[in-house]
Enzyme design. Structure first.
Site, short mmCIF file in Angstrom:
data_model
loop_
_atom_site.label_atom_id
_atom_site.label_comp_id
_atom_site.label_asym_id
_atom_site.label_seq_id
_atom_site.Cartn_x
_atom_site.Cartn_y
_atom_site.Cartn_z
N GLU A 73 4.31 -19.87 -15.85
CA GLU A 73 5.63 -19.77 -16.48
C GLU A 73 5.64 -20.65 -17.72
O GLU A 73 5.16 -21.79 -17.68
CB GLU A 73 6.72 -20.22 -15.51
N TRP A 97 18.88 -22.96 -16.04
CA TRP A 97 18.02 -23.96 -15.42
C TRP A 97 16.83 -24.42 -16.27
O TRP A 97 16.28 -25.49 -16.02
CB TRP A 97 17.47 -23.44 -14.10
N ASP A 133 2.05 -17.74 -10.24
CA ASP A 133 2.82 -17.77 -11.50
C ASP A 133 2.23 -18.64 -12.59
O ASP A 133 1.86 -19.79 -12.32
CB ASP A 133 4.21 -18.41 -11.27
N GLU A 148 3.29 -14.80 -4.38
CA GLU A 148 3.47 -14.94 -5.83
C GLU A 148 2.46 -15.94 -6.39
O GLU A 148 2.16 -16.94 -5.74
CB GLU A 148 4.89 -15.46 -6.08
#
Ligand SMILES: *[C@@H]1O[C@H](CO)[C@@H](O)[C@H](O)[C@H]1NC(C)=O
Length: 332
Positions: free
Chosen positions: A112, A203, A110, A108
Site C-alpha cells: 500500500e 485514515w 498487500d 490478502e
C-alpha cells in the site's frame, strides 16, 4: 512440458547467479492478456502498446483493475510511478486478495502506498492476512530511498508455499516465512491480483487529519511492466494445487541469496519505520512468527502513530464498491 520445466529451472539458476534473484526473465504482458477493469470508468486508461495503465482518482471516483485469473502462489510485479505533489489521503494499493470469494476467511498480501502532504514523502506499507485474520494486522512501513513520483520503480510480491517476499526494484524488503505457529494466518487460498487508487481521507494521513484535496486532482498512478507468473487455478476446484513450472521457480526464488539478504537487512535498518512485531500497544506479546532483533526493537519500540491512524479493509475499491467487497471485515 517436463523439458520446459527443466529449462525454466536451469534458467532460474542461471539468472539467479547473475542477479542474485532466482527467477527467470519473466514475460511482460499486455493489460488485456492478464487484467480487466474493476471500477472507475474513464479513470482507467490503457496506453503504450497496451502495456501501460493509468489509474486516476478525481472528485468523481478512483479506479482499479483486477487479474482475470485467480492464482495459488506466484510472482506478481509492476513498475509504478506515483502521483507527484500534494497527495495526502490518496491511497494506491497493489495487492492479492480473495475477499470477494471468502467473506469471512479471506487472505490478502498487500503493498500500500500512502500519500502525504507537500514536503513529506510517500510511505509504503506491506501487510498480510490469512484465512480471515483481520484482527491481526502484520503491517510494516518504510520510507523510500528514492522519489517514487519521479520515475517508475518495480514493486513485486513473491508468494510460494513457504514464503512471502516483498521486493522493491528486485531487492527484498520483507520476508515472511511460513511457520507452524502461524497456522491459517499464512495466506494459502487462491487470490486475484488488484491495483487500485482510492480516497483514504478518513485514515490515510495522520489518522484523517489531512484528507484528499481535490484542488490538486486528478491524481494519477501509472503502472507498467506487468508480470503475472504463477499457478492460475480453476475457481471451482475444491483443492487446487500449484504444480506447473512456476511452482519450481517460486520454490527456488523463495531462498534469498546471501547478497540479497545483506541488501535487505541494510534497507530495513535504514528505512523501516514501523513493524507490528515491536508494537506493544497492539500486541502485548509479539506474534509467534516474530523474530525479535534487539537492535530493531530498540529503534522501533516506539509506536509510530504519525503516519496514519488505522487499517481499514473497506473502501479500497471506492465508495460504490464498499458493500460488495470486504463487506464483512473491519479495521483494527
Ligand atoms: C480457515 O477458516 C475456516 C473457517 O473459519 C476453518 O474452518 C479452517 O479450518 C481454517 N483453516 C486453517 C488452515 O486454519
Amino acid at each position: 512440458m517436463r523439458f520446459l520445466t527443466r529449462f525454466l529451472v536451469f534458467m532460474s539458476l542461471f539468472t539467479g547467479l547473475i542477479s542474485g534473484f532466482s527467477l527467470p526473465k519473466l514475460p511482460i504482458i499486455q493489460f488485456d492478456e492478464g487484467y480487466s477493469q474493476l471500477f472507475g470508468d474513464q479513470n482507467l486508461i490503457v496506453h503504450g502498446d497496451e502495456k501501460s495503465v493509468r489509474l486516476t482518482l478525481d472528485e468523481r471516483t478512483g479506479s482499479g483493475f483486477v487479474s482475470n485469473d485467480i492464482f495459488l502462489n506466484g510472482f506478481f510485479s509492476s513498475s509504478i510511478k506515483l502521483p507527484a505533489d500534494y497527495s495526502a489521503g490518496v491511497v494506491i494499493a497493489f495487492y492479492l486478495s480473495n475477499g470477494d470469494m471468502f467473506e469471512k476467511n479471506h487472505d490478502e498480501i498487500d503493498f500500500e502506498f500512502l500519500g502525504n502532504i507537500r514536503g513529506r514523502e510517500w510511505r509504503i506499507q506491506t501487510n498480510i492476512y490469512g484465512n480471515g485474520s483481520t484482527h491481526l494486522g502484520r503491517e510494516e512501513r518504510y520510507n523510500l530511498w528514492f522519489d517514487p513520483t519521479e520515475d517508475f520503480h518495480q514493486y513485486s510480491i513473491l508468494w510460494s508455499l513457504t514464503h512471502i517476499i516483498f521486493y522493491v526494484d528486485n531487492v527484498p524488503i520483507r520476508e515472511v516465512k511460513r511457520t507452524a505457529s502461524m497456522g491459517g494466518d499464512f495466506p494459502a487460498k487462491p487470490m486475484s491480483l488488484y491495483a487500485t487508487i482510492w480516497d483514504g481521507s478518513k485514515w490515510a494521513t495522520n489518522g484523517g487529519k489531512y484528507g484528499v484535496n481535490y484542488k490538486y486532482a486528478p491524481y494519477v498512478a501509472q503502472f507498467t511492466d506487468l508480470i503475472l507468473h504463477g499457478c492460475a487455478v480453476d475457481p471451482t476446484e475444491k483443492f487446487p494445487s500449484c504444480e506447473n513450472g512456476a511452482a519450481e521457480d517460486l520454490r527456488l526464488a523463495s531462498e534469498i541469496t546471501e547478497s540479497q539478504r545483506k541488501k535487505m537487512e541494510s534497507l530495513r535498518r535504514k528505512h523501516m519505520t514501523y513493524s507490528y512485531c515491536y508494537d506493544r500497544m497492539r500486541y502485548k506479546m509479539a506474534l509467534p512468527e516474530c523474530m525479535v532483533n534487539p537492535e530493531e526493537a530498540k529503534r522501533l519500540r516506539v509506536y509510530d502513530p504519525v503516519t496514519f491512524g488505522g487499517f481499514p479493509r473497506r473502501h479500497r475499491h471506492g465508495k460504490h464498491r464498499s458493500k460488495s467487497r470486504f463487506g464483512g471485515t473491519e479495521s483494527v
